[in-house]
Design a protein around this motif. Structure first.
Motif, PDB file in Angstrom:
ATOM      1  N   GLN A  87       0.812  -1.215   0.000  1.00 53.22           N
ATOM      2  CA  GLN A  87       0.000   0.000   0.000  1.00 53.22           C
ATOM      3  C   GLN A  87       0.848   1.270   0.000  1.00 53.22           C
ATOM      4  N   PRO A  88       0.486   2.231  -0.857  1.00 58.44           N
ATOM      5  CA  PRO A  88       1.232   3.498  -0.871  1.00 58.44           C
ATOM      6  C   PRO A  88       0.891   4.386   0.333  1.00 58.44           C
ATOM      7  N   LEU A  89      -0.329   4.237   0.868  1.00 60.22           N
ATOM      8  CA  LEU A  89      -0.762   5.028   2.031  1.00 60.22           C
ATOM      9  C   LEU A  89      -1.183   4.085   3.145  1.00 60.22           C
ATOM     10  N   LEU A  90      -0.808   4.440   4.371  1.00 56.20           N
ATOM     11  CA  LEU A  90      -1.131   3.607   5.531  1.00 56.20           C
ATOM     12  C   LEU A  90      -1.870   4.426   6.580  1.00 56.20           C
ATOM     13  N   PRO A  91      -2.632   3.751   7.449  1.00 58.27           N
ATOM     14  CA  PRO A  91      -3.310   4.474   8.516  1.00 58.27           C
ATOM     15  C   PRO A  91      -2.314   5.127   9.470  1.00 58.27           C
ATOM     16  N   LEU A  92      -2.731   6.225  10.063  1.00 56.21           N
ATOM     17  CA  LEU A  92      -1.931   6.866  11.095  1.00 56.21           C
ATOM     18  C   LEU A  92      -1.852   5.952  12.312  1.00 56.21           C
ATOM     19  N   ILE A  93      -2.981   5.345  12.657  1.00 56.54           N
ATOM     20  CA  ILE A  93      -3.067   4.376  13.761  1.00 56.54           C
ATOM     21  C   ILE A  93      -3.817   3.162  13.245  1.00 56.54           C
ATOM     22  N   TYR A  94      -3.298   1.974  13.549  1.00 57.63           N
ATOM     23  CA  TYR A  94      -3.953   0.721  13.189  1.00 57.63           C
ATOM     24  C   TYR A  94      -3.813  -0.213  14.380  1.00 57.63           C
ATOM     25  N   LYS A  95      -4.932  -0.569  15.000  1.00 58.18           N
ATOM     26  CA  LYS A  95      -4.938  -1.468  16.153  1.00 58.18           C
ATOM     27  C   LYS A  95      -5.986  -2.542  15.919  1.00 58.18           C
ATOM     28  N   ARG A  96      -5.596  -3.783  16.164  1.00 58.96           N
ATOM     29  CA  ARG A  96      -6.529  -4.899  16.006  1.00 58.96           C
ATOM     30  C   ARG A  96      -6.582  -5.691  17.301  1.00 58.96           C
ATOM     31  N   TYR A  97      -7.797  -6.034  17.716  1.00 56.26           N
ATOM     32  CA  TYR A  97      -8.013  -6.960  18.819  1.00 56.26           C
ATOM     33  C   TYR A  97      -8.824  -8.113  18.243  1.00 56.26           C
ATOM     34  N   ILE A  98      -8.169  -9.245  18.062  1.00 57.77           N
ATOM     35  CA  ILE A  98      -8.728 -10.436  17.425  1.00 57.77           C
ATOM     36  C   ILE A  98      -9.285 -10.058  16.050  1.00 57.77           C
ATOM     37  N   GLU A  99     -10.624  -9.856  15.922  1.00 59.36           N
ATOM     38  CA  GLU A  99     -11.175  -9.536  14.603  1.00 59.36           C
ATOM     39  C   GLU A  99     -11.714  -8.117  14.494  1.00 59.36           C
ATOM     40  N   ASP A 100     -11.551  -7.335  15.540  1.00 60.03           N
ATOM     41  CA  ASP A 100     -12.007  -5.943  15.521  1.00 60.03           C
ATOM     42  C   ASP A 100     -10.825  -5.006  15.287  1.00 60.03           C
ATOM     43  N   ILE A 101     -10.990  -4.084  14.345  1.00 61.44           N
ATOM     44  CA  ILE A 101      -9.894  -3.196  13.948  1.00 61.44           C
ATOM     45  C   ILE A 101     -10.309  -1.743  14.138  1.00 61.44           C
ATOM     46  N   PHE A 102      -9.418  -0.991  14.760  1.00 63.09           N
ATOM     47  CA  PHE A 102      -9.584   0.452  14.918  1.00 63.09           C
ATOM     48  C   PHE A 102      -8.470   1.117  14.135  1.00 63.09           C
ATOM     49  N   LEU A 103      -8.835   2.042  13.261  1.00 58.11           N
ATOM     50  CA  LEU A 103      -7.784   2.765  12.543  1.00 58.11           C
ATOM     51  C   LEU A 103      -8.166   4.223  12.387  1.00 58.11           C
ATOM     52  N   ILE A 104      -7.139   5.037  12.292  1.00 58.08           N
ATOM     53  CA  ILE A 104      -7.321   6.456  12.004  1.00 58.08           C
ATOM     54  C   ILE A 104      -6.658   6.717  10.660  1.00 58.08           C
ATOM     55  N   TRP A 105      -7.447   7.238   9.734  1.00 64.01           N
ATOM     56  CA  TRP A 105      -7.011   7.495   8.366  1.00 64.01           C
ATOM     57  C   TRP A 105      -6.968   9.002   8.133  1.00 64.01           C
ATOM     58  N   THR A 106      -5.853   9.491   7.670  1.00 58.26           N
ATOM     59  CA  THR A 106      -5.693  10.940   7.483  1.00 58.26           C
ATOM     60  C   THR A 106      -5.547  11.346   6.018  1.00 58.26           C
ATOM     61  N   HIS A 107      -5.872  10.424   5.099  1.00 53.53           N
ATOM     62  CA  HIS A 107      -5.618  10.692   3.682  1.00 53.53           C
ATOM     63  C   HIS A 107      -6.885  10.927   2.862  1.00 53.53           C
ATOM     64  N   GLY A 108      -8.037  11.109   3.494  1.00 49.87           N
ATOM     65  CA  GLY A 108      -9.277  11.368   2.771  1.00 49.87           C
ATOM     66  C   GLY A 108     -10.131  10.129   2.598  1.00 49.87           C
ATOM     67  N   LEU A 109     -11.413  10.341   2.401  1.00 49.51           N
ATOM     68  CA  LEU A 109     -12.387   9.254   2.323  1.00 49.51           C
ATOM     69  C   LEU A 109     -12.188   8.368   1.100  1.00 49.51           C
ATOM     70  N   ASP A 110     -11.868   8.965  -0.049  1.00 49.19           N
ATOM     71  CA  ASP A 110     -11.684   8.162  -1.267  1.00 49.19           C
ATOM     72  C   ASP A 110     -10.532   7.169  -1.114  1.00 49.19           C
ATOM     73  N   THR A 111      -9.417   7.616  -0.546  1.00 55.00           N
ATOM     74  CA  THR A 111      -8.278   6.708  -0.379  1.00 55.00           C
ATOM     75  C   THR A 111      -8.551   5.684   0.726  1.00 55.00           C
ATOM     76  N   LEU A 112      -9.361   6.054   1.721  1.00 57.81           N
ATOM     77  CA  LEU A 112      -9.765   5.072   2.740  1.00 57.81           C
ATOM     78  C   LEU A 112     -10.579   3.961   2.089  1.00 57.81           C
TER      79      LEU A 112
END
Length: 189
Positions: A87-112
């Protein structure tokens, strides 16, 4: 994000090979670990609906087996690491607990959306569902939201799913005393 039907979707052979590459973390020699994993995953029988017909699970890992979370975490960690390198762009924060994922994306909705779409197509068995918001998201038992006074600060509050019924084991049930005490202790945390 959530991993859809994670446990039954993990390919057994691929997961075994991934786990076997972590020699320093294995409690037994590699071949012993592989043989044990093959036995645990491939000799898994269950009875469905109490009809006395037994079935063998041939895909994925049984949710109730103690090895399931560890097996799933090794598989998903390997999958994530391989995916992130593409991937050319990555989340600012990426945390996974088993199958639940929390991420913060700072590159806009289209790239998300492109990132999630690419993740959904990276492995034939693993897919994700997602919800996104610019203000608040639910993750596990929390609602994480932007601070009203400082938009660069995150705050959280407790979250209960709409389906939460808060039903507990009755004290007169035939559950072990330790189970009933653990419920009280867990609720007091």
């Amino acid at each position: 994000m959530d991993i859809n039907a994670m446990y039954p979707s993990i390919p057994q052979e691929e997961g075994i090979q991934i786990l076997a590459t972590h020699d320093s973390l294995l409690p037994f020699p590699r071949m012993t670990t592989v043989r044990l994993l093959n036995f645990i995953l491939k000799e898994n029988y269950f009875c469905f609906n109490h009809n006395f017909n037994f079935y063998q699970q041939i895909k994925g890992v049984a949710m109730g087996t103690p090895i399931a979370p560890t097996f799933a975490n090794f598989f998903m960690d390997d999958l994530e690491q391989r995916f992130f390198t593409t991937q050319p762009l990555l989340p600012l924060i990426y945390k996974r607990y088993i199958e639940d994922i929390f991420l913060i994306w700072t590159h806009g909705l289209d790239t998300l959306n492109s990132f999630i779409n690419a993740f959904n197509h990276f492995h034939p068995n693993i897919t994700f569902s997602s919800t996104s918001s610019t203000t608040a998201v639910n993750f596990l038992n929390l609602t994480v939201y932007k601070s009203a006074t400082n938009p660069h600060q995150l705050q959280y509050k407790m979250y209960s799913k709409p389906t939460a019924s808060f039903q507990y084991v009755h004290n007169t049930s035939h559950h072990p005393k330790s189970t009933k005490q653990a419920i009280i202790y867990g609720e007091a945390l």
